[in-house]
Design a protein around this motif. Structure first.
Motif, PDB file in Angstrom:
ATOM      1  N   PRO A 117       0.833  -1.210   0.000  1.00  0.00           N
ATOM      2  CA  PRO A 117       0.000   0.000   0.000  1.00  0.00           C
ATOM      3  C   PRO A 117       0.863   1.252   0.000  1.00  0.00           C
ATOM      4  CG  PRO A 117      -0.885  -1.615   1.527  1.00  0.00           C
ATOM      5  CD  PRO A 117       0.445  -2.154   1.067  1.00  0.00           C
ATOM      6  N   GLY A 118       0.457   2.213  -0.817  1.00  0.00           N
ATOM      7  CA  GLY A 118       1.234   3.430  -0.984  1.00  0.00           C
ATOM      8  C   GLY A 118       2.243   3.359  -2.090  1.00  0.00           C
ATOM      9  N   GLY A 119       2.466   2.192  -2.631  1.00  0.00           N
ATOM     10  CA  GLY A 119       3.447   2.010  -3.693  1.00  0.00           C
ATOM     11  C   GLY A 119       2.919   2.383  -5.057  1.00  0.00           C
ATOM     12  N   SER A 120       3.758   2.154  -6.066  1.00  0.00           N
ATOM     13  CA  SER A 120       3.425   2.527  -7.441  1.00  0.00           C
ATOM     14  C   SER A 120       3.713   1.386  -8.400  1.00  0.00           C
ATOM     15  CB  SER A 120       4.256   3.745  -7.877  1.00  0.00           C
ATOM     16  OG  SER A 120       3.977   4.866  -7.077  1.00  0.00           O
ATOM     17  N   LEU A 121       2.975   1.381  -9.483  1.00  0.00           N
ATOM     18  CA  LEU A 121       3.211   0.483 -10.605  1.00  0.00           C
ATOM     19  C   LEU A 121       2.889   1.234 -11.883  1.00  0.00           C
ATOM     20  CD1 LEU A 121       1.551  -2.912  -9.531  1.00  0.00           C
ATOM     21  CD2 LEU A 121       3.991  -2.507  -9.861  1.00  0.00           C
ATOM     22  N   ARG A 122       3.543   0.852 -12.965  1.00  0.00           N
ATOM     23  CA  ARG A 122       3.175   1.380 -14.274  1.00  0.00           C
ATOM     24  C   ARG A 122       2.800   0.217 -15.182  1.00  0.00           C
ATOM     25  NH1 ARG A 122       6.450   4.831 -18.893  1.00  0.00           N
ATOM     26  NH2 ARG A 122       7.438   2.803 -19.247  1.00  0.00           N
ATOM     27  N   LEU A 123       1.570   0.240 -15.637  1.00  0.00           N
ATOM     28  CA  LEU A 123       1.099  -0.769 -16.576  1.00  0.00           C
ATOM     29  C   LEU A 123       1.317  -0.277 -18.005  1.00  0.00           C
ATOM     30  CD1 LEU A 123      -2.298  -1.817 -14.943  1.00  0.00           C
ATOM     31  CD2 LEU A 123       0.013  -2.643 -14.448  1.00  0.00           C
ATOM     32  N   SER A 124       1.620  -1.215 -18.874  1.00  0.00           N
ATOM     33  CA  SER A 124       1.772  -0.921 -20.298  1.00  0.00           C
ATOM     34  C   SER A 124       0.779  -1.747 -21.096  1.00  0.00           C
ATOM     35  CB  SER A 124       3.190  -1.233 -20.771  1.00  0.00           C
ATOM     36  OG  SER A 124       4.149  -0.439 -20.106  1.00  0.00           O
ATOM     37  N   CYS A 125       0.329  -1.177 -22.179  1.00  0.00           N
ATOM     38  CA  CYS A 125      -0.583  -1.857 -23.106  1.00  0.00           C
ATOM     39  C   CYS A 125      -0.003  -1.677 -24.496  1.00  0.00           C
ATOM     40  CB  CYS A 125      -1.970  -1.246 -22.995  1.00  0.00           C
ATOM     41  SG  CYS A 125      -3.149  -1.813 -24.240  1.00  0.00           S
ATOM     42  N   ALA A 126       0.530  -2.752 -25.045  1.00  0.00           N
ATOM     43  CA  ALA A 126       1.163  -2.694 -26.355  1.00  0.00           C
ATOM     44  C   ALA A 126       0.293  -3.385 -27.387  1.00  0.00           C
ATOM     45  CB  ALA A 126       2.534  -3.349 -26.296  1.00  0.00           C
ATOM     46  N   TYR A 138       0.012   3.714 -21.451  1.00  0.00           N
ATOM     47  CA  TYR A 138       0.493   3.453 -20.102  1.00  0.00           C
ATOM     48  C   TYR A 138      -0.544   3.865 -19.064  1.00  0.00           C
ATOM     49  CZ  TYR A 138       4.865   3.509 -22.712  1.00  0.00           C
ATOM     50  OH  TYR A 138       5.841   3.272 -23.641  1.00  0.00           O
ATOM     51  N   LEU A 139      -0.484   3.213 -17.925  1.00  0.00           N
ATOM     52  CA  LEU A 139      -1.281   3.622 -16.770  1.00  0.00           C
ATOM     53  C   LEU A 139      -0.334   3.676 -15.572  1.00  0.00           C
ATOM     54  CD1 LEU A 139      -4.167   4.349 -15.826  1.00  0.00           C
ATOM     55  CD2 LEU A 139      -4.358   1.982 -15.021  1.00  0.00           C
ATOM     56  N   GLN A 140       0.016   4.892 -15.167  1.00  0.00           N
ATOM     57  CA  GLN A 140       0.839   5.075 -13.993  1.00  0.00           C
ATOM     58  C   GLN A 140      -0.050   5.095 -12.769  1.00  0.00           C
ATOM     59  OE1 GLN A 140       4.312   5.387 -13.675  1.00  0.00           O
ATOM     60  NE2 GLN A 140       3.876   5.312 -11.464  1.00  0.00           N
ATOM     61  N   MET A 141       0.217   4.198 -11.834  1.00  0.00           N
ATOM     62  CA  MET A 141      -0.634   4.061 -10.652  1.00  0.00           C
ATOM     63  C   MET A 141       0.210   4.368  -9.416  1.00  0.00           C
ATOM     64  SD  MET A 141      -2.788   0.631 -11.682  1.00  0.00           S
ATOM     65  CE  MET A 141      -1.409  -0.446 -11.421  1.00  0.00           C
ATOM     66  N   ASN A 142      -0.157   5.428  -8.738  1.00  0.00           N
ATOM     67  CA  ASN A 142       0.548   5.840  -7.518  1.00  0.00           C
ATOM     68  C   ASN A 142      -0.375   5.736  -6.313  1.00  0.00           C
ATOM     69  OD1 ASN A 142       2.795   6.546  -9.115  1.00  0.00           O
ATOM     70  ND2 ASN A 142       2.030   8.634  -9.383  1.00  0.00           N
ATOM     71  N   PRO A 181      -5.223  -1.221  -1.125  1.00  0.00           N
ATOM     72  CA  PRO A 181      -5.653  -2.627  -1.259  1.00  0.00           C
ATOM     73  C   PRO A 181      -6.873  -2.783  -2.161  1.00  0.00           C
ATOM     74  CG  PRO A 181      -5.046  -2.174   1.007  1.00  0.00           C
ATOM     75  CD  PRO A 181      -4.996  -0.853   0.285  1.00  0.00           C
ATOM     76  N   GLU A 182      -7.750  -1.799  -2.158  1.00  0.00           N
ATOM     77  CA  GLU A 182      -8.952  -1.890  -3.004  1.00  0.00           C
ATOM     78  C   GLU A 182      -8.658  -1.723  -4.479  1.00  0.00           C
ATOM     79  OE1 GLU A 182      -8.516   0.053  -0.292  1.00  0.00           O
ATOM     80  OE2 GLU A 182      -9.506   2.004  -0.548  1.00  0.00           O
ATOM     81  N   ASP A 183      -7.425  -1.400  -4.831  1.00  0.00           N
ATOM     82  CA  ASP A 183      -7.032  -1.365  -6.245  1.00  0.00           C
ATOM     83  C   ASP A 183      -6.661  -2.755  -6.765  1.00  0.00           C
ATOM     84  OD1 ASP A 183      -5.318   1.693  -5.513  1.00  0.00           O
ATOM     85  OD2 ASP A 183      -7.233   1.474  -6.565  1.00  0.00           O
ATOM     86  N   THR A 243      -1.795  -6.664  -7.367  1.00  0.00           N
ATOM     87  CA  THR A 243      -2.132  -6.997  -5.995  1.00  0.00           C
ATOM     88  C   THR A 243      -1.469  -5.992  -5.064  1.00  0.00           C
ATOM     89  OG1 THR A 243      -2.269  -9.351  -6.540  1.00  0.00           O
ATOM     90  CG2 THR A 243      -2.072  -8.764  -4.208  1.00  0.00           C
ATOM     91  N   VAL A 244      -2.291  -5.333  -4.260  1.00  0.00           N
ATOM     92  CA  VAL A 244      -1.784  -4.341  -3.310  1.00  0.00           C
ATOM     93  C   VAL A 244      -1.993  -4.904  -1.910  1.00  0.00           C
ATOM     94  CG1 VAL A 244      -1.866  -1.955  -2.529  1.00  0.00           C
ATOM     95  CG2 VAL A 244      -2.448  -2.525  -4.906  1.00  0.00           C
ATOM     96  N   SER A 245      -0.901  -5.250  -1.273  1.00  0.00           N
ATOM     97  CA  SER A 245      -0.997  -5.915   0.020  1.00  0.00           C
ATOM     98  C   SER A 245       0.305  -5.737   0.782  1.00  0.00           C
ATOM     99  CB  SER A 245      -1.296  -7.399  -0.163  1.00  0.00           C
ATOM    100  OG  SER A 245      -1.280  -8.074   1.078  1.00  0.00           O
ATOM    101  N   SER A 246       0.193  -5.678   2.098  1.00  0.00           N
ATOM    102  CA  SER A 246       1.388  -5.617   2.935  1.00  0.00           C
ATOM    103  C   SER A 246       1.789  -7.024   3.389  1.00  0.00           C
ATOM    104  CB  SER A 246       1.139  -4.706   4.140  1.00  0.00           C
ATOM    105  OG  SER A 246       0.003  -5.144   4.859  1.00  0.00           O
TER     106      SER A 246
END
Length: 125
Positions: free
Chosen positions: A14-23, A80-84, A88-90, A122-125
């Motif tokens: 939780p609180g972290g980031s991911l960047r998704l790509s769609c090619a 791209y989808l930058q997720m910051n 957990p609900e994401d 998955t967003v989890s501690s």
């Protein structure tokens, strides 16, 4: 073969980031509105964000506004989808999809003609 391929999912705290790509392969994204959807276990698929073919118009679900940013690089045929500030609900499988031409707002699943296979976030501690 016409297809979209998502990547970049994974496990993050939780609180972290991911960047998704769609090619895209087999076609160019230049004339398509691209949407990101997600589906959590036991829930319906929901629209998260969309971006117009030029990139000049973006839309976000209220639940991700201010945290997620959609962008596209037509030269790389990728969205791209930058997720910051992930919560957990994401947690969900995230899909990208393509709609030919213009689309107002996030759209619904039926508006999109090409879909990727999804990537797990998955967003989890």
């Amino acid at each position: 073969q016409l297809q979209l391929v998502e990547s970049g999912g994974g496990l993050v705290q939780p609180g972290g980031s991911l960047r998704l790509s769609c090619a895209a392969s087999g076609f160019t994204l230049n004339h398509y509105t691209i949407g990101w959807f997600r589906q959590a276990p036991g829930k319906e698929r929901e629209g998260v964000s969309s971006i117009s073919s030029s990139g000049g118009n973006t839309n976000y679900a209220d639940s991700v506004k201010g945290r997620f940013t959609i962008s596209r690089d037509n030269a790389k045929n990728t969205v791209y989808l930058q997720m910051n500030s992930l919560k957990p609900e994401d947690t969900a499988v995230y899909y990208c999809a393509a709609h030919p031409g213009l689309l107002f707002g996030l759209g619904v699943s039926g508006d999109f003609v090409f879909w990727g296979q999804g990537t797990q976030v998955t967003v989890s501690s």
